[in-house]
Design an enzyme around this catalytic site. Structure first.
Site, short mmCIF file in Angstrom:
data_model
loop_
_atom_site.label_atom_id
_atom_site.label_comp_id
_atom_site.label_asym_id
_atom_site.label_seq_id
_atom_site.Cartn_x
_atom_site.Cartn_y
_atom_site.Cartn_z
N HIS A 378 1.02 -1.37 0.00
CA HIS A 378 -0.33 0.37 -0.01
C HIS A 378 0.22 1.42 -0.32
O HIS A 378 0.08 2.31 0.20
CB HIS A 378 -1.31 0.09 1.19
CG HIS A 378 -2.07 -1.12 1.22
ND1 HIS A 378 -3.31 -0.50 -0.11
CD2 HIS A 378 -2.50 -2.29 1.73
CE1 HIS A 378 -4.28 -1.38 0.22
NE2 HIS A 378 -3.82 -2.40 0.63
N LYS A 569 -8.86 14.09 3.63
CA LYS A 569 -8.00 12.91 4.08
C LYS A 569 -6.90 13.55 5.26
O LYS A 569 -7.04 13.96 5.67
CB LYS A 569 -6.94 13.05 2.63
CG LYS A 569 -6.12 14.10 1.93
CD LYS A 569 -5.63 14.65 0.71
CE LYS A 569 -6.69 14.08 0.18
NZ LYS A 569 -6.16 12.89 -1.13
N ARG A 570 -6.12 12.38 5.66
CA ARG A 570 -5.14 12.44 6.67
C ARG A 570 -4.35 13.53 6.20
O ARG A 570 -3.88 13.27 5.07
CB ARG A 570 -4.29 10.94 6.88
CG ARG A 570 -5.45 9.65 7.54
CD ARG A 570 -5.95 10.20 8.25
NE ARG A 570 -4.97 9.74 9.76
CZ ARG A 570 -4.68 9.61 10.57
NH1 ARG A 570 -5.42 8.60 10.41
NH2 ARG A 570 -3.41 9.39 11.37
N LYS A 575 0.76 14.50 1.24
CA LYS A 575 -0.21 15.02 0.69
C LYS A 575 -0.60 16.02 0.11
O LYS A 575 -1.63 17.08 -0.50
CB LYS A 575 -1.87 13.93 1.32
CG LYS A 575 -2.23 12.80 2.05
CD LYS A 575 -3.14 12.30 3.00
CE LYS A 575 -3.08 11.21 2.88
NZ LYS A 575 -3.64 10.16 2.20
N THR A 677 -8.84 7.03 -2.46
CA THR A 677 -9.67 6.08 -3.33
C THR A 677 -10.82 7.50 -3.13
O THR A 677 -11.85 7.40 -3.58
CB THR A 677 -9.98 5.70 -2.35
OG1 THR A 677 -10.24 5.32 -1.50
CG2 THR A 677 -9.77 3.58 -2.74
N LYS A 681 -14.34 8.50 -4.93
CA LYS A 681 -15.24 9.38 -4.58
C LYS A 681 -15.92 10.46 -5.20
O LYS A 681 -17.13 10.56 -5.51
CB LYS A 681 -15.27 8.75 -2.56
CG LYS A 681 -15.54 7.42 -2.59
CD LYS A 681 -15.03 7.27 -1.51
CE LYS A 681 -13.92 6.00 -0.43
NZ LYS A 681 -13.72 6.04 0.58
#
Length: 842
Positions: A378, A569-570, A575, A677, A681
């Site tokens: 992952h 998101k986290r 990110k 993911t 969405k």
């Protein structure tokens, strides 16, 4: 060209929400009242909202139970190959509405509760999220369970029943504060304890090599108590099982040792054993090498493998007297999928079972293990890879350490023959790393012990073959596969966005819910003014609803006609929430400079949790909230720009914000986000994506057309080239005046007037040692955001682009992902056939 459905056609269809037949509604009301009066309220005269929720949950659960029993009976009789999905995380969210959707009960329940004078949404809001995951990895497992049931696979999710899931996040004075998530406080109507399947799990002790074989003795025992949760497929009457283990101390715990200091202390010490399933480790993409975490990883693996072998031995065409004793056929009947390296101990544990307990010889046992197990990687971030100290293993799992050494010895012998004299390759490929203290590389163990290794998006699978696992790819190229992630369209469209699901069903029918590829037929309507208007109208309604929610819960008034620009998101440096911050500041400065210009109004929402020990991530949250404090209170920008921090982002909040979003921020440095993911969405729910060529964004651009996404920034090759010459943040700072202004404002205290040096650490990181090269993509990001603002001013062109995106979503159904795992890794065939319902004749 497909013709739009007439009203009569529509009436013939089952609504996406299921039929509300009169008998159905009457039955539901009867059962609801039975549960309310006899199971719950009893001696209390007055029912609370919670009583009503539990009555409804139990009523819906009654519909599941018959199907659940029949499904398990069906598997027992047919004896299919079974797949076991092992994961330390299952981020399930709420269960009630998802169950109603999959059982086609939603309309009937709506009608029944309405007739009883209750509000369905109020009741749904009482349910706690099952927050047994951190983010993408745990939510992926939940989507996979839904797809495996919907595709008729005999599948089982195995994990830990954490008493406390991911913490609840409070924002206090702009800082994250964690609160324990006591999600089981009022009980969980969806689980069933199964004490009859309790299993012992051993720790510590020592190893004896005797004439009869190897014995692991003088261990400490903890019991694993399973709790089963039903997992219904979409309208196919199949109900699979998620089995979560809870730790229990055995009755004689510490009592046999007369020297512990008495009976009372011994009973109190039972907590030490039961702490194993107390709490989820709240780290996303970060390895914390604590003994309790290793205990958790072994706990789920040891209990699960006993269960797998018990079930394998017991089931054979419904004949109870026949018991399978020959374990050589295990890989024909069992597939084990390891969700990251967290359940990697399944490999040595299965070896221990086969060799020490079942007395198979090593080579035979190893062949069985490799053909049974498969591993999903992952992440490529080095800080996320699990490397356990050998000393910890030697103490906690001495037999497993011996087995790992033996696996490694045979593995290195094989590599040595393939590459004679290449000692550096042996060092790189060893399961044991010798640099700074001996450590076991769990990813290497997984690769060696599995017949298939997969990444989670095409670009990620290519990166692991070219970099972290290059040596392994060279020696065993056939092991490596790609399985691009997906999401379940049941939860992430039908349930959270019924308006859009219905608008689509009116055009193309509702088979697309089972076969998401059918969305591509929406391209026939891309120039249909009515369809364009319907899609835009649903989005506007979702925005109005979410605006009302924000006003109620956050006391903020927002402009529902502004662009909803969302990054949820986290919180993690890779990110790049900081890149988003720099855009906000730049936009703010431009608006201040020229307030009369016709700006595109934006409401920028950022949400997500930071790991409690991750200082930089917590500072990023404080920066975002501080920028909001300045921007939201500046009368010059007024309604043109608002910055909202979405507190306590979780599955249930995602289901509200995603359908209301216009712009999806997917802006990680190329090569760092394995798949993502959330990106899928947003795409399915009619938002446009601004993103880098990273993870699944690459395939999204391929499916919808790159011209229908706002792609910007460095590609993987550009990042690699920059790593060779070195990233120089200062050169961007000096060359780009707007970037310099924004950074000077952050470092000079413009956003923290009371504490001018509050963000010193963040500024220092960005200027001196930013691994994720925020400044390198700043210019391209700002220019692309300008293109976004321009397009938003043309609602028709914007909505046409949205339709291209929705039409390109088919690939990103987890049904497609799971069909590929089934056929290409597990050796199973998915099926869309229904089995008989419990009330049907058999």
């Amino acid at each position: 060209m497909a013709k739009p459905l007439t009203d009569q056609d529509k009436r013939k269809q089952i609504s996406v929400r299921g039929l509300a037949g009169v008998e159905n509604v009457t039955d539901l009301k009867t059962n609801f009242n039975r549960h309310l009066h006899f199971t719950l309220v009893k001696d209390r005269n007055v029912a609370t909202k919670r009583d009503y929720y539990f009555a409804l949950a139990n009523t819906v659960r009654d519909f599941l139970v018959g199907r659940w029993i029949r499904t398990q009976q069906h598997y027992y009789e047919k004896d299919p190959k079974r797949v076991y999905y092992l994961s330390l995380e299952f981020y399930m969210g709420r269960t009630l509405q998802n169950t109603m959707v999959n059982l086609a009960l939603e309309n009937a329940c709506d009608e029944a509760t309405y007739q009883l004078g209750l509000d369905m949404e109020e009741l749904q809001d009482i349910e706690e999220d099952a927050g047994l995951g951190n983010g993408g990895l745990g939510r992926l497992a939940a989507c996979f369970l839904d797809s495996m049931a919907s595709l008729g696979l005999a599948a089982y999710g195995y994990g830990i029943r954490y008493e406390f899931g991911i913490f609840n996040q409070k924002i206090v004075d702009g800082w994250q504060v964690e609160e324990a998530d006591d999600w089981l406080r009022y009980g969980n109507p969806w689980e069933k304890a199964r004490p009859e399947y309790m299993r012992p799990v051993h720790y510590y002790g020592r190893v004896e090599h005797t004439a009869e074989g190897v014995k692991w003795v003088d261990t400490q025992v903890v019991l694993a108590l399973p709790y089963d949760t039903p997992v219904p497929g979409y309208r196919n009457n199949i109900v699979n099982t998620m089995r979560l283990w809870s730790a229990k101390a055995p009755c004689d715990f510490n009592l046999k040792d007369f020297n512990v200091g008495g009976y009372i202390q011994a009973v109190l010490d039972r907590n030490l054993a039961e702490n194993i399933s107390r709490v989820l480790y709240p780290n996303d993409n970060f390895f914390e090498g604590k003994e309790l975490r290793l205990k958790q990883e072994y706990f789920v693996v040891a209990a699960t493998l006993q269960d797998i072998i018990r079930r394998f031995k017991a089931s054979k065409f419904g004949s109870t007297e026949f018991v399978r004793l020959d374990l050589s056929t295990l890989p024909e009947k069992v597939a084990i999928q390891l969700n990251d390296t967290h359940p990697a101990l399944a490999i040595p544990e299965l070896m221990r079972t086969l060799v020490d307990i079942e007395k198979l010889d090593w080579d035979k046992a190893w062949d069985i293990v490799v053909r049974t197990c498969a591993y999903t990687n992952h992440t490529v971030l080095p800080e996320a890879l699990e490397r356990w100290p050998v000393d910890l293993f030697h103490n906690l799992l001495p037999r497993h350490l011996e087995i790992i050494y033996e696996i490694n010895s045979r593995h290195l012998e094989r590599i040595g023959k393939l590459y004679p004299g290449d000692l550096d390759r042996l060092r790189r490929m060893s399961l044991i790393e010798e640099a700074d203290g001996k450590k076991i590389n769990m990813a290497h163990l997984c690769i060696v012990g599995s017949h298939a290794v997969n990444g989670v998006a095409r670009i990620h699978s290519e990166i692991i073959k070219a970099t972290v696992f290059k040596d392994f790819y060279e020696s065993d190229p056939e092991k490596f596969q790609n399985k691009t992630n997906g999401i379940t369209p049941r939860r992430w469209l039908v349930m959270c966005n019924p308006g859009l699901a219905e608008v689509i069903a009116e055009r193309i029918g509702e088979e697309y819910i089972r076969d998401l590829d059918q969305l591509k037929t929406l391209l026939e309507f891309v120039d249909d003014d009515t369809f364009i208007r319907d899609v835009a109208k649903v989005k506007q309604e979702n925005k109005m609803k979410f605006s009302a929610y924000l006003e109620e819960h956050y006391k903020v008034k927002i402009n529902p006609n502004s662009m909803f620009d969302v990054q949820v998101k986290r919180i993690h440096e890779y990110k790049r929430q900081l890149l988003n911050c720099l855009h906000i500041i730049t936009l703010y400065n431009r608006m201040k400079k020229d307030p009369k210009k016709s700006w595109t109004p934006r409401t920028i929402m950022i949400g997500g949790k930071a790991a409690p020990g991750y200082h930089t991530a917590k500072m990023i949250i404080k920066l975002i909230t501080s920028i909001g404090d300045i921007v939201n209170n500046d009368p010059v920008v007024g309604d043109l720009l608002k910055v909202i921090y979405l507190e306590n982002y979780r599955v249930t909040l995602a289901e509200k914000v995603i359908p209301a979003s216009d712009l999806s921020e997917q802006i990680s440095t190329a090569g760092t986000e394995a798949s993502g993911t959330g990106n899928m969405k947003f795409m399915l729910n009619g938002a446009l994506t601004i993103g880098t060529m990273d993870g699944a964004n690459v395939e999204m651009a391929e499916e919808a057309g790159e011209e229908n996404l706002f792609i910007f920034g460095m590609r993987v090759a550009d990042v690699e080239a920059m790593d060779k010459i070195g990233y120089d943040a200062a050169s961007y700072y000096n060359r780009l005046p707007e970037l310099k202004q924004a950074m000077d404002q952050i470092s000079g205290g413009f956003f923290s007037p009371g504490q001018p040096d509050l963000f010193r650490d963040l500024v220092n990181m960005l200027m001196q040692h930013d691994r994720f090269k925020v400044f390198a993509d700043y210019e391209a990001y700002i220019q692309t955001q300008d293109r976004v603002s321009t397009l938003y001013k043309d609602p028709k062109a914007w909505t046409k682009m949205v339709i291209h995106n929705i039409a390109g979503c088919g690939k990103f159904s987890s049904d497609r992902t799971i069909s590929q795992y089934a056929r290409e890794i597990w050796g199973m065939e998915p099926s869309l056939e229904k089995i008989a319902a419990p009330d049907d004749p058999r």
